[in-house]
Design an enzyme around this catalytic site. Structure first.
Site, short mmCIF file in Angstrom:
data_model
loop_
_atom_site.label_atom_id
_atom_site.label_comp_id
_atom_site.label_asym_id
_atom_site.label_seq_id
_atom_site.Cartn_x
_atom_site.Cartn_y
_atom_site.Cartn_z
N HIS A 98 -35.07 32.98 89.80
CA HIS A 98 -36.43 32.51 89.49
C HIS A 98 -37.41 33.14 90.46
CE1 HIS A 98 -38.51 29.11 86.93
NE2 HIS A 98 -39.17 30.28 87.13
N ASP A 121 -38.46 23.75 84.06
CA ASP A 121 -37.38 23.84 85.12
C ASP A 121 -36.99 22.38 85.41
OD1 ASP A 121 -36.08 24.75 87.59
OD2 ASP A 121 -37.47 26.32 87.95
N HIS A 123 -36.17 22.05 88.60
CA HIS A 123 -36.57 22.08 89.90
C HIS A 123 -38.28 22.33 89.87
CE1 HIS A 123 -32.44 23.49 89.70
NE2 HIS A 123 -32.23 22.56 90.96
N ASP A 125 -39.57 24.39 92.46
CA ASP A 125 -39.80 25.84 92.74
C ASP A 125 -40.95 25.62 93.81
OD1 ASP A 125 -37.42 26.44 91.71
OD2 ASP A 125 -38.37 27.72 90.19
N HIS A 138 -35.79 31.69 95.46
CA HIS A 138 -35.75 31.15 94.06
C HIS A 138 -36.49 29.76 94.05
CE1 HIS A 138 -31.73 29.10 93.03
NE2 HIS A 138 -32.09 28.85 94.48
N ASP A 225 -36.75 28.58 83.04
CA ASP A 225 -35.27 28.53 83.69
C ASP A 225 -34.42 27.84 83.04
OD1 ASP A 225 -33.18 27.86 85.50
OD2 ASP A 225 -34.68 28.11 87.25
N ASP A 227 -32.00 26.29 83.61
CA ASP A 227 -31.24 25.26 84.22
C ASP A 227 -32.20 23.78 83.94
OD1 ASP A 227 -33.32 24.69 86.22
OD2 ASP A 227 -32.08 25.57 87.66
N GLU A 270 -32.52 32.80 85.07
CA GLU A 270 -31.24 32.19 85.99
C GLU A 270 -30.05 31.98 84.94
OE1 GLU A 270 -30.84 31.19 89.04
OE2 GLU A 270 -33.15 30.85 89.97
#
Length: 298
Positions: A98, A121, A123, A125, A138, A225, A227, A270
């Site tokens: 990412h 995402d 996360h 980031d 990332h 992303d 994930d 990702e």
């Protein structure tokens, strides 16, 4: 939506701890992205991959692993993306980790003055060198695009900030570091965690997200992303977090974005084929891309 699509791969895994995500662009192409989009009547140009320098070991600069290489690749990407936008085409970027969002957003924001961002995402980031527990870049691209972090990341493309916090929405978050939580509260960024997705449902989340990023913007960038999806549906990612967006919820979100017709660029990142099962996650990425470009059952 712009039917002239330019695909660019970024075989980057230097922003992450786990190797293999550099093969993501190849895996997505192998899963048939070009043929799928062409079957939908889109004009597809595959511009190949950005060149990424891969040293045998990293030099850590102020808690930023592979800083030189990440900056160099993203500077290249920003130039390519800006040129695609200049030609009136839609940049579709294939990752790679990412950290490549640094270059994508830099290139798009050069042509779209008030750019909105929808960030799918697990996360945030939103780390900087001061808050990152790992030094992995990332985990920093959204912060840097907002103007927070190492000067070399912030200044990719030669200007900063690229985006404003009020024009950004994060969807699907379920793993945030302490520094990220503090930054979100301080700048007042809109975040739909998985709690909101579960409570409100994806349709309402997307309605509110689309409304939020459309108010004061001239175009919207999608940064997805893999994930962000639950590992059951997207196992081939480097930082899986259970309890994520389902496959069907992901499709609904992309379909609603297609109906809203607000996107000017997108990246899917990702995908890690080393950690995948028979290229399943790349196939999921291709299916989601087809939905965001308007593929429908009827």
């Amino acid at each position: 939506m712009n039917k002239n699509i330019s695909i660019v791969g970024v075989p980057m895994d230097l922003g992450a701890d786990r190797r293999g995500v550099d093969m993501g662009p190849s895996a997505i192409r192998y899963a048939g992205i070009v043929a799928r989009l062409e079957q939908m009547g889109l004009n597809i140009e595959d511009k190949g991959d950005i060149s990424v320098n891969r040293p045998h070991r990293y030099m850590e600069t102020e808690n930023h692993k592979y800083l030189d290489e990440v900056v160099e690749a993203n500077a290249q990407l920003a130039t390519v993306v800006s040129q695609i936008m200049q030609e009136g085409r839609f940049p579709l970027i294939l990752g790679g980790d990412h950290s490549i969002a640094l270059g994508t957003i830099a290139g798009v924001a050069q042509k779209v003055r008030d750019l909105g961002v929808i960030w799918f995402d697990a996360h945030g980031d939103l780390n900087t060198g001061e808050t990152s527990p790992s030094g992995n870049i990332h985990g920093m691209p959204l912060a840097a695009s907002l103007g927070y972090g190492h000067e070399r990341l912030v200044q990719i493309g030669g200007y900063a900030p690229k985006i404003k916090p009020e024009n950004v929405v994060i969807i699907g978050a379920r793993s945030l570091d302490e520094g990220e939580r503090e930054l979100i509260k301080r700048i007042g960024m809109k975040v739909f965690t998985m709690h909101e997705v579960d409570k409100l449902g994806m349709a309402r989340v997307m309605d509110e997200a689309i409304d939020h990023v459309s108010k004061q913007t001239q175009g919207v960038h999608l940064s997805l992303d893999l994930d962000g999806l639950d590992p059951h549906d997207a196992p081939g990612v480097g930082t899986p977090v259970i309890g994520g967006i389902s496959y069907r919820e992901g499709h609904l979100a992309m379909e609603m974005l297609a109906d809203a017709d607000i996107l000017c660029s997108a990246e899917f990142v990702e995908v890690n084929p080393i950690l995948d099962q028979r290229n399943h996650t790349a196939q999921v990425a291709v299916a989601l891309m087809s939905s965001v470009f308007g593929d429908k059952l009827l």
